[in-house]
Design an enzyme around this catalytic site. Sequence first.
Site, PDB file in Angstrom:
ATOM      1  N   TYR A 115     -49.382-110.103  -3.954  1.00 27.61           N
ATOM      2  CA  TYR A 115     -48.951-110.250  -5.339  1.00 27.61           C
ATOM      3  C   TYR A 115     -49.094-108.960  -6.144  1.00 27.61           C
ATOM      4  CZ  TYR A 115     -48.048-115.251  -5.265  1.00 27.61           C
ATOM      5  OH  TYR A 115     -47.496-116.478  -5.019  1.00 27.61           O
ATOM      6  N   THR A 140     -46.669-121.944 -13.529  1.00 24.82           N
ATOM      7  CA  THR A 140     -47.649-121.362 -12.606  1.00 24.82           C
ATOM      8  C   THR A 140     -47.542-119.842 -12.528  1.00 24.82           C
ATOM      9  OG1 THR A 140     -46.285-121.505 -10.599  1.00 24.82           O
ATOM     10  CG2 THR A 140     -47.559-123.462 -11.219  1.00 24.82           C
ATOM     11  N   PHE A 176     -52.624-119.020  -8.342  1.00 23.03           N
ATOM     12  CA  PHE A 176     -53.064-120.240  -7.687  1.00 23.03           C
ATOM     13  C   PHE A 176     -52.173-121.405  -8.144  1.00 23.03           C
ATOM     14  CE2 PHE A 176     -57.003-117.677  -7.407  1.00 23.03           C
ATOM     15  CZ  PHE A 176     -57.125-117.695  -6.023  1.00 23.03           C
ATOM     16  N   HIS A 177     -50.908-121.342  -7.732  1.00 21.42           N
ATOM     17  CA  HIS A 177     -49.903-122.309  -8.161  1.00 21.42           C
ATOM     18  C   HIS A 177     -50.330-123.762  -7.934  1.00 21.42           C
ATOM     19  CE1 HIS A 177     -46.996-118.923  -8.139  1.00 21.42           C
ATOM     20  NE2 HIS A 177     -47.536-118.589  -6.991  1.00 21.42           N
ATOM     21  N   ASP A 178     -50.916-124.027  -6.768  1.00 19.96           N
ATOM     22  CA  ASP A 178     -51.044-125.411  -6.313  1.00 19.96           C
ATOM     23  C   ASP A 178     -52.091-126.232  -7.048  1.00 19.96           C
ATOM     24  OD1 ASP A 178     -49.027-125.063  -4.496  1.00 19.96           O
ATOM     25  OD2 ASP A 178     -50.337-124.666  -2.801  1.00 19.96           O
TER      26      ASP A 178
END
Length: 313
Positions: free
Chosen positions: A228, A193, A239-241
């Site tokens: 960030y 990610t 947008f890791h999730d």
Amino acid sequence: MSHKIILDTDPGIDDAMAIFFAFQAPDIEVLGLTTVFGNVPVEMAARNALTLCELAEQDIPVTKGVGMPWVGPESTYAHFVHGDDGFGNIDFPASKRELDPRSSAQFIVDMARQYPGEITLVAIGPLGNLALALRLEPELPKLVKGVSIMGGAAFVRGNVTPVAEANIWNDPHAAEIVLAAEWNLTMFGLDVTNAVPFKPSFMETLKAKNEKLGGFVFDSSKFYADFYSANRDDRVCFFHDAFPLAHLIQPELFELTEGNVRVSTDALNRGQTIVAPEGTTASPLWTEANKIKVATDVDHAKLEQLFIDTYAR
């Protein structure tokens, strides 16, 4: 192929992006949102989840779950990343909808019993709800199709400490329970990610493709991008999730490796996810540990296009 999922979440700006992606994806059926502390306190996570469902016109159950780590005091929260409201301080009106009265863990168990072998648990926050569900129903690994988590850092640095990623660090004892359970688990951590920064043009495109949902992500991500971009030359956010959800739809975009995993719960290395790829050790401490799949790479361009195309629906 249609995927029934329960989305365990702590909204959170990147959670919002992921939740809308799941709602828009034709191959995903979201049975409910279960909420947990993490980015924000659990009461705010639950209220934010209701708000996202209302905005997306989704009439599905939302439950409130674990509000404390499995061991130790109440967590600190990432207001400096997600804002005081979890949505980048955009003052979006909160939903007046009601929560499902069940706990998140009980909802997970109830749905798994109702749809045995059909549900993928997608956990994009700390893992307390899944750990508690395992305590309520020890046979849960046999009742679910699989588990996909956003969390951990197998072969890269952490983002809270040098060795720990935030979701695992927030509740390492719960993570130890979940990652040791004998189910089909895939981990999407910072290895993959953090390798995909999203530029302002991406958020602009989401808004252009979907004024309501993409516009919400565009507005809320301004605060997120400030965080960030603070020590970078370019403006980006992550947008890791959404990664475990993208894998459900297009698994061919990802590279995975298998390994035995342990989670550290001692003070210095709290939340470290240590993965030993097959054949790298003969120690029973590792060879007898549970084996999971870890995402290590993704096709960046195709992933971004998948997000855009799905929002465009």
